[in-house]
Design an enzyme around this catalytic site. Sequence first.
Site, PDB file in Angstrom:
ATOM      1  N   ILE A 416       0.828  -1.203   0.000  1.00 20.76           N
ATOM      2  CA  ILE A 416       0.000   0.000   0.000  1.00 20.76           C
ATOM      3  C   ILE A 416       0.860   1.250   0.000  1.00 20.76           C
ATOM      4  O   ILE A 416       0.533   2.255  -0.653  1.00 20.76           O
ATOM      5  CB  ILE A 416      -0.957  -0.055   1.200  1.00 20.76           C
ATOM      6  CG1 ILE A 416      -1.968  -1.195   0.999  1.00 20.76           C
ATOM      7  CG2 ILE A 416      -1.673   1.264   1.427  1.00 20.76           C
ATOM      8  CD1 ILE A 416      -2.564  -1.740   2.265  1.00 20.76           C
ATOM      9  N   ASP A 417       1.983   1.217   0.707  1.00 15.31           N
ATOM     10  CA  ASP A 417       2.864   2.377   0.786  1.00 15.31           C
ATOM     11  C   ASP A 417       3.436   2.720  -0.585  1.00 15.31           C
ATOM     12  O   ASP A 417       3.405   3.882  -1.018  1.00 15.31           O
ATOM     13  CB  ASP A 417       3.989   2.075   1.774  1.00 15.31           C
ATOM     14  CG  ASP A 417       4.435   3.293   2.555  1.00 15.31           C
ATOM     15  OD1 ASP A 417       3.796   4.350   2.438  1.00 15.31           O
ATOM     16  OD2 ASP A 417       5.419   3.189   3.303  1.00 15.31           O
ATOM     17  N   ASP A 418       3.998   1.724  -1.277  1.00 18.58           N
ATOM     18  CA  ASP A 418       4.534   1.974  -2.613  1.00 18.58           C
ATOM     19  C   ASP A 418       3.451   2.453  -3.563  1.00 18.58           C
ATOM     20  O   ASP A 418       3.678   3.362  -4.366  1.00 18.58           O
ATOM     21  CB  ASP A 418       5.179   0.704  -3.160  1.00 18.58           C
ATOM     22  CG  ASP A 418       6.622   0.568  -2.722  1.00 18.58           C
ATOM     23  OD1 ASP A 418       7.502   1.097  -3.404  1.00 18.58           O
ATOM     24  OD2 ASP A 418       6.857  -0.062  -1.678  1.00 18.58           O
ATOM     25  N   HIS A 492       0.535   8.451   3.929  1.00 15.29           N
ATOM     26  CA  HIS A 492       0.829   8.458   2.495  1.00 15.29           C
ATOM     27  C   HIS A 492      -0.433   8.170   1.684  1.00 15.29           C
ATOM     28  O   HIS A 492      -0.630   8.742   0.609  1.00 15.29           O
ATOM     29  CB  HIS A 492       1.915   7.434   2.177  1.00 15.29           C
ATOM     30  CG  HIS A 492       3.243   7.770   2.780  1.00 15.29           C
ATOM     31  ND1 HIS A 492       4.219   6.828   3.034  1.00 15.29           N
ATOM     32  CD2 HIS A 492       3.763   8.945   3.216  1.00 15.29           C
ATOM     33  CE1 HIS A 492       5.274   7.407   3.569  1.00 15.29           C
ATOM     34  NE2 HIS A 492       5.019   8.695   3.697  1.00 15.29           N
TER      35      HIS A 492
END
Length: 675
Positions: A416-418, A492
């Site tokens: 999810i972060d990327d 993010h």
Amino acid sequence: MTATTDGSAGAVGPRAAAASTTNEPRPGGAAAPGPGGTAPPDASGLDGAAARAAERAAGHLLARQDPEGWWKGDLETNVTMDAEDLLLRQFLGILDADTTHAAALHIRREQREDGAWATFYGGPGDLSATVEAYVALRLAGDPPEAPHMARASAWVRAAGGIASARVFTRIWLALFGWWRWEDLPELPPELIFLPKWFPLNIYDFGCWARQTIVPLTVVSAKRPVRPAPFPLDELHTDPARPNPPTPLAPATGWDGLFQRLDKALHLYHRVAPRALRRTAMNQAARWIIERQENDGCWGGIQPPAVYSVIALHLLGYDLQHPVMRAGLASLDRFAVWREDGSRMIEACQSPVWDTCLATIALADAGLAPDHPALVKAVDWMLDEEITRTGDWAVRRPGLPPGGWAFEFHNDNYPDIDDTAEVLLAFRRVRHPDPARLEAAVARGARWTLGMQSKGGAWGAFDADNTSALPNKLPFCDFGEVIDPPSADVTAHVVEMLAFEGLAQDPRTRRGIEWLLAAQEPNGAWFGRWGVNHVYGTGSVLPALTAAGLPVSHPAIRRSVRWLGSVQNEDGGWGEDLRSYHDEEWIGRGASTASQTAWALIALLAAGERDSEPVRRGVAWLAETQREDGSWDEPYFTGTGFPWDFSINYHLYRQVFPLTALGRYVYGEPSPGKAR
């Protein structure tokens, strides 16, 4: 892999050699409009120094782009990666002199004066790392009476000997008879049969732990022992009693309960029905093979690959089997060969993460949105989109795929972060095929929204991966084994959703509410994937302001005051990894380029551009920049597992300072400006 010429240059990864772009266009310089459409300030004073520093940094970063469009810096962890690589090769009978010599050069260089090895730069000695490094050097031929080895073994004995090392270290030793399998926690392969709703099924573990535990269940069942090439009596406090018994914890607590469960599992190991066990191990093998990536690795990270190769070999897969050949070849690609002949093993590689962060940094520092370097980066990232279903669908069945992973190859575990940062990067670039880009953005945003956990926040790889039980197992002493939501990942995502025009969406508002509730009493936010509160705060404030919270909001003012209170006298910011388990270290540490940048990014988002802390921080970045446009940063500012596994991302020292300087010079990006 190419050699690393200094602390900032990294291995380029498996696909191509590093770009040599002396003729690469540099950023627009003084005349280039920034992301807000404004011209940079005069070349005098701090504003001019910041603009020049940003231009030098952008030039350095552009020169490091691969011809295919990606960036990747070294991902440095600790010497257990190198030691375990040698132990694996010894176990398989493929250890060669050149590899051993090169690994030993690196391991010796990392030893502390007291004889121990740490798990991060400037950190305290770590028992497990020291035991593994010592054994690796014994494999390389270093005699136990050599001064550096005698210091190491004395340190190990003073720290409790092998018996006090972590379970994973003792598993490696058990492979050669240096430790008894009977004295290790039991991990039965029948675990693979537990249904997804049952406590302690494999999907209760975070993806990194799940990929490691499944092959280790096979190793635990097989209990192999290869001939030991030498004894290790010098690493025991009492060689006659290498594992003195310890009393059980009270049965009324979790520790006591799981200790007794482990004893029962050891009894089961003796009577397990052969047919059932064989079926379990075969099912585990199928599970492993189904998750092997196209390049041969597992999950794009080293530990699951190592244990998967061992498990499959124990089940009869010879080293010439295509699965094994590909797996071993993938491990070779984790090696960084340096100019001095040493060899460092990366735990994983970070091209998607580095590329999206580099794209954001260059765009925010004034590079034209249709600059060829940015378009090329987006082209590469578009090709990396994952459109197949992975293990995340266990918790979110029916959710259409669409996301990005951290590594070159990891189709089963997008994160999810990327995905959030890739979409933020896309919004800064004017791509020649807008329809293709918009379709990818729509898929990525839909998948990310679908991965929201029940409380309104986001974890890294799975939704609602919050069971407390896996961390209680005696086996799980190697770091975090679950994937609960975190402030940095949630921030993010919220920032990305704001850039997608979804700031008022109820799901975004739930994320904001979760972030506000997660703020620490001191005004900071905990950093799960970066060190630590400086990272968490540097992630959250840009998200809150992008989503429409005014800079006068009490939560924002509290965090601004906290950042000002922990600024170092030299003008920078730093936070030591010890802050994860010692409150005295929170916000304290030597100034680093990446952490100073995170603090500045937060303060700039909070409207503090002309404040004294910002001016001092910008001056620190400008003054500490090297002539080539880079920064020196030996300190570890990345996190795998808080405290237990730390990372020095060699590109962090470049992308985050450039982002901070760019936003100082050109102003804050915003959803309206970025499109």
